[in-house]
Design an enzyme around this catalytic site. Structure first.
Site, PDB file in Angstrom:
ATOM      1  N   SER A   1       0.819  -1.152   0.006  1.00 13.95           N
ATOM      2  CA  SER A   1       0.008   0.152  -0.057  1.00 13.95           C
ATOM      3  C   SER A   1       0.745   1.214  -0.034  1.00 13.95           C
ATOM      4  O   SER A   1       1.749   1.474  -0.910  1.00 13.95           O
ATOM      5  CB  SER A   1      -0.910  -0.302   1.205  1.00 13.95           C
ATOM      6  OG  SER A   1      -1.959   0.804   1.068  1.00 13.95           O
TER       7      SER A   1
ATOM      8  N   ASP B   1     -10.510  -5.957  -2.642  1.00 15.20           N
ATOM      9  CA  ASP B   1      -9.513  -4.791  -1.574  1.00 15.20           C
ATOM     10  C   ASP B   1     -10.571  -3.648  -1.758  1.00 15.20           C
ATOM     11  O   ASP B   1     -11.068  -3.058  -2.956  1.00 15.20           O
ATOM     12  CB  ASP B   1      -8.496  -4.339  -2.425  1.00 15.20           C
ATOM     13  CG  ASP B   1      -7.405  -3.497  -1.723  1.00 15.20           C
ATOM     14  OD1 ASP B   1      -8.093  -2.350  -1.059  1.00 15.20           O
ATOM     15  OD2 ASP B   1      -6.441  -3.463  -1.786  1.00 15.20           O
TER      16      ASP B   1
ATOM     17  N   HIS C   1      -7.471  -6.032   1.463  1.00 18.91           N
ATOM     18  CA  HIS C   1      -6.316  -5.020   1.651  1.00 18.91           C
ATOM     19  C   HIS C   1      -5.547  -5.416   2.843  1.00 18.91           C
ATOM     20  O   HIS C   1      -4.495  -4.728   2.957  1.00 18.91           O
ATOM     21  CB  HIS C   1      -6.698  -3.538   1.643  1.00 18.91           C
ATOM     22  CG  HIS C   1      -5.572  -2.693   1.625  1.00 18.91           C
ATOM     23  ND1 HIS C   1      -5.021  -2.417   0.128  1.00 18.91           N
ATOM     24  CD2 HIS C   1      -5.014  -1.726   2.120  1.00 18.91           C
ATOM     25  CE1 HIS C   1      -4.258  -1.442   0.318  1.00 18.91           C
ATOM     26  NE2 HIS C   1      -4.121  -0.937   1.660  1.00 18.91           N
TER      27      HIS C   1
END
Ligand SMILES: N[C@@H](CCC(=O)N[C@@H](CSC=O)C(=O)NCC(=O)O)C(=O)O
Length: 281
Positions: A145, A221, A254
């Protein structure tokens, strides 16, 4: 560096160190996994950059990476994600300030006093690792991320320094998504040149080294459409002629459940590159 945690793990050691960082002007913590092979000689180093809200603990406790690092004989280095401390600027929001350093060097008040995560990751931390651990000069980098953004951006800005790069769910369209725009505005101000210098999409256009980028992205996600936009990375790589291996994984979100499901593939990718003999240039 002072060792503050030690756990036997897959024949090696999962340690946590703290040290006074000259670059950041605060005490920093970093997770270091030493594989069993490190008892007998120098081994390559794989740097992990974590995402928003993380400390050095998230990756070492949740990713399940040590099994693969032990198998392939690589040191894993997992630093905290920002400077920390009572005298370090912060923000109540989870996506700015402590836990959200974004791997850039801040130029704006109040952040510029401590927030120099780019220099910390590129210069200070590798020097500390080389001085304190049985490390060869071979390095690779990956992250998640915000840390996926950091890994790709740092690899593109430092050709020749890393043997390989990969990311889980990276924030690649950093100048076009809310997380990135908020952080860049705070840390770098409105200077378009400063934004461009850390934008992977811009760096891809002028890259002098075409290091293949491995990316895994979950299709379940919750941030894919608003913050991650892997289609933009795909288009930028195609346009620049940059090799990209993009794995779109149905159902995965995620979280570290996703990361732990594919961490073995990423460490194999890096271990393969780290162990290749380099021809003299
Ligand atoms: N709103 C969430 C956002 C925090 C979050 O999802 N953080 C991710 C990284 S997101 C991009 O950089 C993370 O790795 N969290 C740590 C973990 O252990 O899962 C929130 O609830 O705070």
């Amino acid at each position: 560096m002072e060792r503050i945690e030690r756990h036997a793990c897959f024949g090696g050691w999962q340690d946590v160190y703290q040290h006074a960082s000259e670059t950041l002007g605060c005490t920093m913590k970093v997770g270091v996994y030493l594989p069993p092979q490190a008892q007998f000689g120098d081994v390559p180093v794989l740097y992990w950059l974590s995402g928003l809200t993380c400390t050095e603990q998230n990756f070492i406790t949740k990713a399940g990476a040590q099994r693969y690092a032990a198998e392939h004989g690589v040191i894993l280095v997992a630093p905290d994600t920002s400077p920390r401390g009572e005298t370090v600027a912060n923000d109540p929001a989870y996506d700015l300030g402590q836990g959200a350093g974004f791997y850039v060097n801040a130029t704006q008040d109040p952040w510029s006093a401590h927030y120099r995560m780019y220099d910390y990751i590129v210069d200070e931390l590798p020097r500390l690792i080389a001085a304190n651990f049985p490390a060869t000069g071979a390095r690779s980098i990956f992250g998640h991320s915000m840390g996926g953004f950091g890994a790709i951006m740092i690899a593109l800005r430092n050709p020749g320094r890393f043997r390989s790069v990969s990311a889980f769910s990276p924030i690649v369209a950093i100048t076009r998504v809310p997380w990135g725009q908020k952080a860049l505005r705070a840390y770098l101000g409105e200077d378009p040149a400063a934004w461009k210098a850390c934008d992977p999409l811009e760096l891809l256009k002028s890259a002098t080294e075409r290091l293949p980028i491995l990316v895994d992205q979950g299709l379940g996600d919750e941030f894919i459409a608003s913050q991650l936009k892997p289609d933009i990375l795909q288009a930028a790589c195609a346009e620049a002629g940059h090799p990209l291996m993009l794995n779109l994984r149905p159902h995965y979100d995620h979280s570290y459940y996703f990361i732990s499901s594919f961490i073995g593939d990423h460490i194999l990718h890096h271990a393969t590159a780290l162990k290749l003999e380099r021809s003299p240039s």
